[in-house]
Scaffold this motif. Structure first.
Motif, short mmCIF file in Angstrom:
data_model
loop_
_atom_site.label_atom_id
_atom_site.label_comp_id
_atom_site.label_asym_id
_atom_site.label_seq_id
_atom_site.Cartn_x
_atom_site.Cartn_y
_atom_site.Cartn_z
N LYS A 108 3.95 -25.53 5.03
CA LYS A 108 2.79 -25.58 4.32
C LYS A 108 1.94 -24.29 4.63
O LYS A 108 2.38 -23.33 5.17
CB LYS A 108 1.86 -26.55 5.38
CG LYS A 108 2.30 -28.00 5.54
CD LYS A 108 1.54 -28.84 4.78
CE LYS A 108 2.07 -30.16 4.98
NZ LYS A 108 1.58 -31.30 3.83
N LEU A 109 0.70 -24.25 3.78
CA LEU A 109 -0.12 -23.11 3.70
C LEU A 109 -0.46 -22.52 5.12
O LEU A 109 -0.37 -23.19 6.38
CB LEU A 109 -1.39 -23.27 3.18
CG LEU A 109 -1.54 -23.60 1.68
CD1 LEU A 109 -2.76 -23.67 1.01
CD2 LEU A 109 -1.00 -22.22 0.88
N MET A 110 -0.50 -21.23 5.46
CA MET A 110 -0.85 -20.35 6.77
C MET A 110 -2.07 -21.17 7.30
O MET A 110 -1.88 -21.35 8.81
CB MET A 110 -1.04 -19.29 6.71
CG MET A 110 0.43 -18.59 6.24
SD MET A 110 1.73 -18.48 7.33
CE MET A 110 2.75 -17.17 7.08
N ARG A 139 5.76 -16.59 -5.69
CA ARG A 139 5.85 -17.29 -6.99
C ARG A 139 6.92 -17.06 -8.03
O ARG A 139 7.53 -17.91 -8.54
CB ARG A 139 4.47 -16.86 -7.75
CG ARG A 139 4.04 -17.92 -8.85
CD ARG A 139 2.64 -17.32 -9.59
NE ARG A 139 2.30 -18.48 -10.20
CZ ARG A 139 2.52 -18.78 -11.69
NH1 ARG A 139 3.37 -17.84 -12.13
NH2 ARG A 139 2.08 -19.62 -12.34
N TYR A 172 2.57 -21.98 -0.81
CA TYR A 172 2.49 -20.50 -0.33
C TYR A 172 3.89 -20.14 -0.61
O TYR A 172 4.87 -20.73 0.23
CB TYR A 172 1.97 -20.42 1.09
CG TYR A 172 1.81 -19.16 1.53
CD1 TYR A 172 0.82 -18.29 1.27
CD2 TYR A 172 2.79 -18.71 2.61
CE1 TYR A 172 0.61 -17.13 1.85
CE2 TYR A 172 2.64 -17.12 3.21
CZ TYR A 172 1.66 -16.33 2.68
OH TYR A 172 1.75 -15.12 3.06
N MET A 213 4.62 -12.84 -0.98
CA MET A 213 4.08 -13.99 -0.59
C MET A 213 2.57 -14.38 -0.85
O MET A 213 1.67 -13.42 -0.67
CB MET A 213 4.33 -14.63 0.89
CG MET A 213 5.54 -14.23 1.47
SD MET A 213 6.71 -15.45 0.86
CE MET A 213 6.43 -16.92 1.66
N ALA A 214 2.24 -15.37 -1.35
CA ALA A 214 0.90 -15.76 -2.03
C ALA A 214 0.72 -17.24 -2.25
O ALA A 214 1.64 -17.99 -2.32
CB ALA A 214 0.55 -14.86 -3.28
N GLU A 215 -0.47 -17.43 -2.20
CA GLU A 215 -0.83 -18.76 -2.52
C GLU A 215 -0.92 -19.31 -4.10
O GLU A 215 -1.61 -18.27 -4.75
CB GLU A 215 -2.30 -19.43 -1.84
CG GLU A 215 -2.48 -20.91 -2.01
CD GLU A 215 -3.79 -21.37 -1.50
OE1 GLU A 215 -4.06 -22.21 -1.73
OE2 GLU A 215 -4.29 -20.62 -0.75
N HIS A 224 12.60 -19.03 2.18
CA HIS A 224 11.25 -19.28 2.44
C HIS A 224 10.94 -20.19 3.76
O HIS A 224 10.01 -20.55 4.10
CB HIS A 224 10.69 -20.32 1.30
CG HIS A 224 10.01 -19.61 0.04
ND1 HIS A 224 10.90 -18.84 -0.99
CD2 HIS A 224 8.92 -18.87 -0.22
CE1 HIS A 224 10.32 -18.18 -1.57
NE2 HIS A 224 9.00 -18.41 -1.33
#
Lengths: 351, 154
Positions: A347-349, A238, A235, A199-201, A325
């Protein structure tokens, strides 16, 4: 589905109710006993009254017997009436105790069932893993042999075979090839469910640019009108999200092939349940909404192989990835009126 | 005709795969450079010059083409033996398998393989892959010391 909880859930009520009344039976039993004792004392002093007013000549023993009998009768009567009055309360309490016990048993049973289910799930997962392992190992070998020997036969026997028999050989070979593709698809699908997510933005806009680059060949000379809205950072894993969007955009490209001009729109929709919504919309051949449930199934196809190529694994992969996800997938379409495929992602953390 | 070809040890239990592999290698006259072991035990017998192979010339193959799923002793065990043996550990090992499974792939690399090749389902691709492997490891690559050097001998 996710209505705000106005009242506590039913199971909580069932446990809380008996617990709050559990202490009251003690007082309910003490009060009648207390009254009974007072009545008995009152009965004892009856001897004095008997001697004074009614029967001055009776003996002590006689009066004692009468007193005891009388006070016992009164006490029993008092106890009977009081207890009868309280009986339904007592019964209710006992019923509640029983209910509570049953509820506890139910909870224990459910816990045990849950535990069993988890164990079963774990077993099933392991079985699935070893299944896909043996598919990978064992099912591919015979396929390779079929294709290999057909090929050798074609090479050696071609001079002796007429066109019809040669076509048979080609059909055998093509079918084996297709089965190979299906097996590979199934293995990919199974792997998608198992691989660890990184996991990454990341920027969606950049990802879409990359995807369009990869689809350059398919999109060449099609004059597709692309409309790409502002896209947020998301997030997730990818590589997996790329597979999702690649599938959706490639589908849009594929199913707009009869359109002139073809239009494909990629953008974000209004948030759904607090999640970011992305969609890919096209003006392609669309689909009948009554088959919408089938769209995301493994090897489910709404078009014949002659119309549009594909094995029908793409959207199953999309759904599996998005579910992993924590998001959702859905689709809207009209026959010959285009289709919109949407996904939602948490949404993003930090936001 | 063949100037400097080296022995290939093909460890493969399926006779059809053996035939198809030899067919593919035949195109470059590499087929008669191949020794076939039908299971892991036979492969180890060959490598350690024992059992049926006790009379063979004492040199290592230039490459071992190793299948993973084998009767008796698995490919992974054969690989472990090769890599832990002082005389064998430099021998190039190429995994030639049907398995695309991550754990096989990772484990064999951890054990120090030289290449990992998934047998293509398509026959053309398979022939190409086997040919290229054969040519590279038996002709182009210079094998480590102690390997068979077969200048015009049988």
């Amino acid at each position: 589905m996710d209505e705000p909880a106005k009242k506590p859930p039913a199971d909580q009520l069932a446990i809380a109710k008996p617990a709050s009344r559990y202490s009251s039976p003690n007082t309910r039993l003490v009060v009648p006993l207390f009254i009974t004792a007072i009545v008995m004392l009152f009965g004892m002093s009856l001897y004095q009254w008997l001697k004074l007013l009614l029967l001055p000549h009776i003996s002590l023993i006689q009066s004692n017997i009468i007193t005891v009998l009388f006070s016992s009768a009164m006490a029993t009567a008092a106890a009977y009436f009081i207890l009868r009055k309280r009986q339904h309360l007592l019964q209710q309490t006992l019923k509640e105790v029983a209910q509570r016990r049953r509820a506890e048993e139910e909870v224990l049973k459910l816990n045990k069932e849950l535990h069993n289910n988890i164990t079963q799930l774990e077993t099933a997962n392991k079985e699935l893993e070893s299944f896909s392992y043996s598919v990978s190992h064992d099912l591919r070998a015979p396929l390779r042999h079929i294709m290999g020997y057909v090929e050798l036969l074609q090479k050696n026997a071609s001079p002796d075979l007429d066109a019809k028999n040669l076509r048979y050989l080609t059909t055998i070979s093509d079918s084996a090839k297709r089965m190979g593709i299906l097996i590979d698809d199934l293995l990919t699908f199974s792997r998608i469910g198992r691989i660890e997510m990184r996991m990454a933005e990341f920027s969606l806009a950049q990802l879409i640019t990359e995807i369009l680059g990869e689809l350059e060949q398919e999109m060449a000379n099609r004059g597709i009108q692309l409309e790409i809205g502002p896209l947020p950072a998301v997030y997730g894993d990818r590589a997996l999200i790329k597979l999702v969007l690649l599938n959706l955009v490639a589908n849009a490209v594929k199913f707009t092939s009869p359109r002139q001009p073809a239009r494909i729109q990629i953008g974000t929709g209004p948030d759904r349940e607090g999640q970011t919504v992305l969609f890919v919309r096209d003006n392609g051949v669309g689909f009948d909404m009554k088959y919408t449930d089938k769209l995301f199934g493994v090897f489910q196809r709404l078009h014949s192989a002659g119309q549009f190529e594909g094995t029908g694994i793409g959207l199953a992969n999309v759904q599996r990835i998005i579910h992993r996800h924590g998001g959702k997938t859905w689709a809207e379409g009209v026959v010959d009126g285009g289709a919109t495929f949407s996904i939602s992602l948490p949404k993003l953390m930090n936001s | 005709m063949v100037s400097k070809l080296k022995r290939i040890l093909l460890v493969e239990d399926d006779p059809r795969d053996v035939e198809l592999t030899l067919e593919a290698l035949g195109d470059y006259n590499l087929a008669n450079e191949v020794v076939v072991a039908g299971d892991g035990e036979e492969a180890l017998d060959y490598l350690y010059c024992r059992g049926n192979f006790q009379d063979r010339p004492n040199a290592n193959p230039a490459v071992v083409l190793l299948d993973l799923k084998l009767p008796k002793v698995s490919g992974m065990e054969v690989l472990r033996h090769i890599r832990s043996d002082e005389k064998l550990k430099m021998t190039p090992v190429v995994i030639l398998t049907s398995s695309r499974e991550e754990r096989d792939w990772i484990e064999s690399y951890q054990l120090g393989i030289n290449a990992y090749v998934v047998k293509p389902v398509d026959f053309h691709d398979f022939v190409e892959a086997v040919k290229e492997l054969g040519v590279f490891w038996a002709v182009i690559n210079e094998p480590p010391p102690g390997s068979v050097d077969r200048v015009g001998k049988r």
